[in-house]
Enzyme design. Structure first.
Site, short mmCIF file in Angstrom:
data_model
loop_
_atom_site.label_atom_id
_atom_site.label_comp_id
_atom_site.label_asym_id
_atom_site.label_seq_id
_atom_site.Cartn_x
_atom_site.Cartn_y
_atom_site.Cartn_z
N LYS A 175 -77.88 -12.09 -41.55
CA LYS A 175 -76.80 -11.97 -42.15
C LYS A 175 -75.55 -11.84 -41.18
CE LYS A 175 -74.41 -8.45 -43.44
NZ LYS A 175 -73.04 -8.94 -42.94
N GLU A 249 -78.86 -1.93 -31.92
CA GLU A 249 -77.67 -2.09 -30.62
C GLU A 249 -76.16 -1.66 -31.05
OE1 GLU A 249 -78.81 -2.51 -27.69
OE2 GLU A 249 -80.51 -3.96 -27.92
N CYS A 285 -69.37 -4.64 -26.43
CA CYS A 285 -69.85 -3.22 -26.36
C CYS A 285 -70.08 -2.67 -25.10
CB CYS A 285 -71.29 -3.40 -27.45
SG CYS A 285 -72.30 -4.50 -26.77
N GLU A 384 -64.98 4.77 -28.86
CA GLU A 384 -64.88 3.43 -28.54
C GLU A 384 -63.84 2.61 -29.12
OE1 GLU A 384 -67.69 0.86 -30.78
OE2 GLU A 384 -68.41 -0.06 -28.88
P1 NAD Z 1 -70.01 -3.10 -38.24
O1 NAD Z 1 -71.25 -2.07 -37.91
O2 NAD Z 1 -69.05 -2.96 -39.02
O3 NAD Z 1 -70.76 -4.44 -38.67
C1 NAD Z 1 -71.83 -5.26 -38.02
C2 NAD Z 1 -72.72 -5.89 -38.83
O4 NAD Z 1 -73.51 -4.91 -39.93
C3 NAD Z 1 -71.90 -6.93 -40.10
O5 NAD Z 1 -72.67 -7.90 -40.09
C4 NAD Z 1 -71.62 -5.89 -41.22
O6 NAD Z 1 -71.61 -6.42 -42.36
C5 NAD Z 1 -73.17 -5.29 -41.29
N1 NAD Z 1 -73.11 -3.77 -42.04
C6 NAD Z 1 -72.33 -2.81 -42.00
N2 NAD Z 1 -72.44 -1.89 -42.49
C7 NAD Z 1 -73.64 -2.01 -42.99
C8 NAD Z 1 -74.80 -1.27 -43.63
N3 NAD Z 1 -74.57 -0.02 -43.94
N4 NAD Z 1 -76.02 -1.91 -43.86
C9 NAD Z 1 -76.28 -3.10 -43.38
N5 NAD Z 1 -75.31 -3.69 -42.92
C10 NAD Z 1 -74.19 -3.34 -42.46
O7 NAD Z 1 -69.63 -3.47 -36.80
P2 NAD Z 1 -68.45 -4.36 -36.40
O8 NAD Z 1 -67.11 -3.79 -36.33
O9 NAD Z 1 -68.71 -6.03 -37.18
O10 NAD Z 1 -68.86 -4.86 -34.99
C11 NAD Z 1 -68.36 -4.02 -33.91
C12 NAD Z 1 -69.50 -2.95 -33.46
O11 NAD Z 1 -70.59 -3.50 -32.81
C13 NAD Z 1 -68.88 -2.10 -32.25
O12 NAD Z 1 -68.98 -0.94 -32.31
C14 NAD Z 1 -69.77 -2.51 -31.03
O13 NAD Z 1 -69.80 -1.54 -30.23
C15 NAD Z 1 -70.95 -2.84 -31.63
N6 NAD Z 1 -71.61 -3.79 -30.77
C16 NAD Z 1 -72.71 -3.39 -30.13
C17 NAD Z 1 -73.38 -4.11 -29.37
C18 NAD Z 1 -74.68 -3.85 -28.73
O14 NAD Z 1 -75.37 -4.67 -28.26
N7 NAD Z 1 -75.00 -2.49 -28.42
C19 NAD Z 1 -72.95 -5.51 -29.26
C20 NAD Z 1 -71.89 -6.09 -29.81
C21 NAD Z 1 -71.27 -5.08 -30.61
#
Ligand code: NAD
Length: 477
Positions: A175, A249, A285, A384
């Site tokens: 997804k 992650e 991240c 962050e």
């Molecule tokens: P987000 O958590 O809002 O969304 C990430 C994904 O999860 C999207 O596909 C979203 O539709 C889905 N999603 C959101 N809530 C969900 C739920 N309750 N259940 C299932 N799916 C859900 O994050 P974002 O704003 O899109 O991405 C940025 C974040 O990702 C930042 O906080 C960043 O630090 C983190 N990130 C972490 C890593 C790592 O490897 N640790 C790498 C890249 C980004």
């Protein structure tokens, strides 16, 4: 050019989305619509999971060498389209092409080939039992994987899950984020063109509700998630209730520790500093955005980072000369701007940036920004930000540098900058984090990547990443 996909692809079948709605992708450079795809609803996700379940027995039964051959063919086709992948990602999330063509274009094929080699070489292990007899230790695929991917590195973070999962013999439903669905459709088409059997890899474009539906789906055996810590907690709760394996992650706010012997010549370190602190407009991240500077060189470090951030070329992400593009969404820009306002209100001194570039009246741009005179307890240093914002915090001695580095809810990345590699390594050992770099930072496919504390649970990449998609089974012979 508007990229338009009119059907959902599930395996070899074209499926009209049940709810008939679409996702529109808006350019962060121009704020214009650049693409549209059908949005998957719960019924589509159910169909995708059913296809993945149906495909699982035959896929897992393949000889690992045959699965590896599939993965290598897939890698070849992705590589042939790498420029298009880079362009689509850059157009959707504002990642500068210079970054997209080095990461998003290259990592997927690299990972597919790495895991193809790894799994082709894996053998069943016979162990001598301590109580007599031998034990066969098998690695079996966990089953159907739901991979939930964010928008910041959609291809790389996607393939950190897809490649080891497929290699292990799992089938995968991905997804993607609604912000980055165009590259996801190209991926689906590439998988079909590569001859992956139907149901082995399926893409369901949708938002968080669809993600939550998949995470709780009774047909899913494992969840692999990259995204925010807040969403990670919700997903962990569901997986905890269902006793479903999950890899998380999550966010980060890592430290870039500048030791007192560090070379601050930007001509020498600028390129490495960029990857470690500002890459992808700060929407990465692992970035070391808490810069820790020795007190007696504080002004010098602030000046160096001010010059570094102030020298960035800000512009349209598709322009090959751009170093800092726009933020991915208007919401993301609002969040970053409110963090900057908060940092000012806390008494931080903005030494460069702090606003929107004067020459851009369209697009979600924020100038690369440096804060001096801040403390590690300030919100601008703890939270962050996920934008091009660096904070420079003074420290007295190495012990205090380590204490400040570790005084964070997160623990994902980090760097140590020093002219003395042994000293840098000694210090790096003391930082409580999943990964850390010496005078550079770049996650390498050969080594585990992931976080501690609020940065997540589990590891991706390396042989450890493959093990995350395998169940061990012992047969006492
Ligand atoms: P987000 O958590 O809002 O969304 C990430 C994904 O999860 C999207 O596909 C979203 O539709 C889905 N999603 C959101 N809530 C969900 C739920 N309750 N259940 C299932 N799916 C859900 O994050 P974002 O704003 O899109 O991405 C940025 C974040 O990702 C930042 O906080 C960043 O630090 C983190 N990130 C972490 C890593 C790592 O490897 N640790 C790498 C890249 C980004």
């Amino acid at each position: 050019m508007i990229t338009h996909y009119d059907s959902l692809l599930i395996g070899d079948d074209r499926v009209t989305p049940a709810n008939g709605s679409t996702i529109r992708v808006v350019s962060p450079n121009t704020e214009e619509v650049i693409g549209e795809v059908p949005e998957a609803g719960p019924a589509d996700a159910d169909a995708a999971v059913a296809a993945a379940r149906a495909a699982f027995p035959a896929w897992r039964a393949l000889d690992p060498a045959e699965r590896a051959a599939h993965l290598r063919r897939f890698a070849d086709l992705i590589e042939a389209r790498k420029d298009r992948f880079a362009e689509l990602v850059s157009a959707q999330n504002g990642m500068p092409m210079a970054v997209a063509s080095r990461l998003e274009a290259l990592y997927p094929a690299l990972l597919l080939r790495y895991y193809a080699d790894l799994v082709a070489d894996q053998r069943e292990e016979d162990r001598q039992g301590l109580l007599g007899g031998t034990i066969k230790v098998l690695r079996e695929p966990v089953g159907v994987v739901a991979a939930i991917v964010p928008w910041n590195f959609p291809q790389t973070l996607g393939f950190m899950k897809i490649a080891p999962a497929l290699a292990a013999g799992c089938t995968v439903v991905v997804k993607p984020s609604p912000e980055t669905v165009l590259d996801a459709f190209l991926l689906a088409r590439t998988a079909i063109a590569a001859g992956l059997p139907p149901g082995v890899l399926t893409i369901v474009p949708g938002g968080r509700e669809l993600g939550a539906h998949l995470v709780a789906h009774p047909g899913v055996d494992k969840v692999a998630f990259t995204g925010s810590t807040a969403a990670g907690r919700e997903i962990a709760q569901t997986c905890g209730r269902l006793l479903r394996p999950v890899t998380l992650e999550l966010g980060g706010r890592s430290a870039a520790i500048v030791l007192d012997d560090a070379d601050l010549d930007l001509g020498a370190i600028g390129a490495d500093l960029f990857v470690a602190t500002l890459a992808n407009n700060g929407q990465t991240c692992f970035l070391g955005t808490r810069v820790l500077a020795p007190r007696h060189r504080y002004a010098e470090v602030v000046d160096a980072f001010t010059a570094f951030a102030g020298s960035m070329t800000v512009g349209d992400s598709l322009d090959p000369g751009t170093q800092i593009g726009p933020l991915a969404t208007a919401r993301q820009r609002d969040r970053v701007e409110s963090s900057i306002a908060r940092g000012r209100a806390e008494g931080g001194r903005v030494t460069t940036g702090g606003g929107r570039p004067a020459d851009r009246d369209r697009g979600w741009f924020v100038e690369p920004t440096v804060f001096a005179d801040v403390g590690n307890d300030d919100a601008v240093c703890r939270e962050e930000i996920f934008g091009p914002v660096l904070t420079v915090i003074p420290y007295r001695d190495e012990d205090e540098a380590v204490r400040i580095a570790n005084d964070s809810d997160y623990g994902l990345g980090g760097t140590v900058w020093s002219a003395d590699p042994d000293r840098a390594l000694r210090l790096a050992r003391r930082v409580h984090t999943g990964t850390i770099g010496l005078n550079r930072y770049m996650p390498d496919p050969a080594a585990p990547f992931g976080g501690v504390k609020d940065s997540g649970i589990g590891r991706e990449l390396g042989p450890e990443g493959l093990a995350g998609y395998q169940q061990f089974k012992s047969i006492y012979c």
